[in-house]
Motif scaffolding. Structure first.
Motif, PDB file in Angstrom:
ATOM      1  N   MET A   1       0.845  -1.198   0.000  1.00  0.00           N
ATOM      2  CA  MET A   1       0.000   0.000   0.000  1.00  0.00           C
ATOM      3  C   MET A   1       0.883   1.252   0.000  1.00  0.00           C
ATOM      4  N   ASP A   2       0.513   2.241  -0.794  1.00  0.00           N
ATOM      5  CA  ASP A   2       1.200   3.524  -0.791  1.00  0.00           C
ATOM      6  C   ASP A   2       1.083   4.153   0.597  1.00  0.00           C
ATOM      7  N   ILE A   3       2.182   4.762   1.076  1.00  0.00           N
ATOM      8  CA  ILE A   3       2.192   5.294   2.439  1.00  0.00           C
ATOM      9  C   ILE A   3       1.105   6.343   2.634  1.00  0.00           C
ATOM     10  N   HIS A   4       0.787   7.098   1.591  1.00  0.00           N
ATOM     11  CA  HIS A   4      -0.250   8.115   1.730  1.00  0.00           C
ATOM     12  C   HIS A   4      -1.653   7.510   1.741  1.00  0.00           C
ATOM     13  N   ALA A   5      -1.824   6.387   1.100  1.00  0.00           N
ATOM     14  CA  ALA A   5      -3.108   5.689   1.213  1.00  0.00           C
ATOM     15  C   ALA A   5      -3.316   5.252   2.658  1.00  0.00           C
TER      16      ALA A   5
ATOM     17  N   TYR B   1       6.995  12.356   1.030  1.00  0.00           N
ATOM     18  CA  TYR B   1       6.724  12.037  -0.375  1.00  0.00           C
ATOM     19  C   TYR B   1       7.941  11.324  -0.946  1.00  0.00           C
ATOM     20  N   ASP B   2       7.748  10.121  -1.437  1.00  0.00           N
ATOM     21  CA  ASP B   2       8.861   9.348  -1.972  1.00  0.00           C
ATOM     22  C   ASP B   2       9.519  10.148  -3.100  1.00  0.00           C
TER      23      ASP B   2
ATOM     24  N   GLN C   1       9.311   8.514  -6.535  1.00  0.00           N
ATOM     25  CA  GLN C   1       7.978   8.519  -7.134  1.00  0.00           C
ATOM     26  C   GLN C   1       7.573   9.916  -7.589  1.00  0.00           C
ATOM     27  N   TYR C   2       7.887  10.913  -6.753  1.00  0.00           N
ATOM     28  CA  TYR C   2       7.518  12.295  -7.063  1.00  0.00           C
ATOM     29  C   TYR C   2       8.785  13.070  -7.423  1.00  0.00           C
TER      30      TYR C   2
ATOM     31  N   LYS D   1      11.392   9.425   4.173  1.00  0.00           N
ATOM     32  CA  LYS D   1       9.960   9.478   3.846  1.00  0.00           C
ATOM     33  C   LYS D   1       9.081   8.929   4.966  1.00  0.00           C
ATOM     34  N   TYR D   2       9.681   8.258   5.953  1.00  0.00           N
ATOM     35  CA  TYR D   2       8.909   7.764   7.086  1.00  0.00           C
ATOM     36  C   TYR D   2       8.941   8.720   8.284  1.00  0.00           C
TER      37      TYR D   2
END
Length: 401
Positions: free
Chosen positions: A1-5, A80-81, A84-85, A383-384
């Protein structure tokens, strides 16, 4: 799962306050084997006092061995990774000064530089030319004309400016023209796909004309372009974390990045004390505060170990004012390491300190690279950091049954 989800699902609201203090380029190296880093050399009673009641670790802005730019470094801190971004520096600078980028625009961060008689770079930042000297140069560069393209040139701060190209069929997958070294000529812009090739050709024409305009300047007689990009689309802090977030920064690039993740830019502070004044002024209105301090990075890039030590000590001196606000979670970190020894951003993990009333202290009594690597947070991806902040603030519910 995406961390923001996950954070969307688990976020919960309360009255807690989170403060993230980012000393840009905080991490360092000793100048001689076995010596102390800048952070370890500095007299920093307030950071060391926080170390006794907090927990520390070493954060990886991207992944092991990768030296990040300031954009990816801050994206990681914001959760934000950065793989990815991907955001180019041009879009950050343009957004930070309030330029309204349109779809299809391509922005680049410009650096004025000093060229010698052979056209080689002798100073990549034109002696860190003052803003009062550099701002009129941006006005001069607006004389550049390229058929079929609108060209916008705006001053930023010191040796920095922004150029935005607006035309049909442009893209920002363009190689920087900064060789990242003195004694070399500026590079040609190279596009990596057809729309970017068109943007690169425009950039090269801009540089050609601009260099002629600047030819008589004593310091800033040349320029390089970096971070070609369009405007990205990022989910906001309110959306993914449920936070009303405010940013307090001096330099436009960091304001730009904060705006792109939905933070509100607070005040117009120009000094660290003024930044804390702004935080105090808006304390009741926001859940999360990002405060950016630049000068630990610029002194490291200059290779000035003693100056970086002094800037860390100046940073330390304002901490009691921040603590007096009684944040529920206080984080001190950097977006990357900038060792004076290397005069550049590096891949080394960044010392990170977190203080809350429910953090698990690790027995450290000082804050530095060696204590961070042995701290209770261990070595972790930046990112964590936001999930750690949210958890310590009581803003995440339990995951699963």
């Amino acid at each position: 799962m995406d961390i923001h989800a996950l954070t969307r699902e688990l976020q919960t609201k309360n009255d807690s306050k989170i403060v993230m203090l980012v000393a840009d380029g905080l991490g360092g190296l000793p100048m001689t084997p076995g010596g102390k880093t800048e952070l370890e050399t500095a007299v920093k009673p307030n950071l060391d006092a926080l170390a006794k009641i907090g927990v520390q670790g070493a954060s990886l802005p991207v992944c092991p061995g990768i030296a990040p730019g300031s954009g990816p470094g801050h994206l990681g801190l914001f959760g934000y990774d950065p793989i990815q971004y991907q955001i180019g520096r041009g879009a950050l600078e343009a957004t930070g000064i309030g330029f309204a980028m349109q779809p299809g625009d391509v922005a680049a961060r410009g650096n004025y530089c000093t060229l010698d008689k052979d056209g080689l770079i002798s100073d990549r930042r034109a002696g860190r030319i003052a803003s009062e000297e550099s701002a009129p140069l941006a006005t001069l560069l607006r004389a550049v004309k390229i058929p079929g393209v609108e060209v916008f040139v705006e001053p930023v701060k010191e040796h920095r400016f922004v150029v935005v190209f607006r035309g049909e069929g442009l893209a920002g997958n363009v190689k920087d023209t900064d060789p990242q070294a003195v004694g070399k000529a500026p590079l040609q812009a190279i596009g990596h796909d057809v729309p970017s090739e068109k943007a690169a050709a425009i950039a090269n024409e801009f540089v050609k004309q601009a260099t002629k305009i600047l030819a008589g300047q004593p310091k800033a007689n040349g320029l390089t372009l970096r971070g070609f990009s369009g405007r990205p689309a990022l989910p906001s802090y309110d959306e993914v974390y449920g936070l009303r977030a405010g940013a307090i920064a001096v330099y436009p690039m960091y304001k730009g990045l904060a705006q792109l993740v939905g933070m509100k830019i607070l005040g117009k502070a120009q000094t660290l004390d003024e930044q804390v004044d702004v935080m105090t002024q808006y304390w009741k209105d926001f859940d999360f505060f990002f405060l950016h301090y630049k000068y630990t990075d610029s002194t490291g890039e200059d290779g000035n170990f003693a100056a970086k030590v002094k800037k860390i000590e100046e940073f330390d001196a304002v901490l009691p004012r921040v603590q007096a606000l009684k944040p529920d979670v206080l984080i001190v970190t950097g977006d990357h390491s900038t060792p004076s020894y290397l005069k550049a951003h590096s891949w080394h993990p960044v010392p990170t300190l977190l203080v809350s009333d429910c953090c698990r202290t690790d027995g450290n009594t000082t804050f530095g690279e060696n204590t961070a690597i042995r701290g209770g947070l261990g070595q972790f991806k930046a990112k964590y950091l936001m999930t750690l902040a949210l958890a310590n603030a009581g803003r995440l519910q339990k995951y699963g049954a």
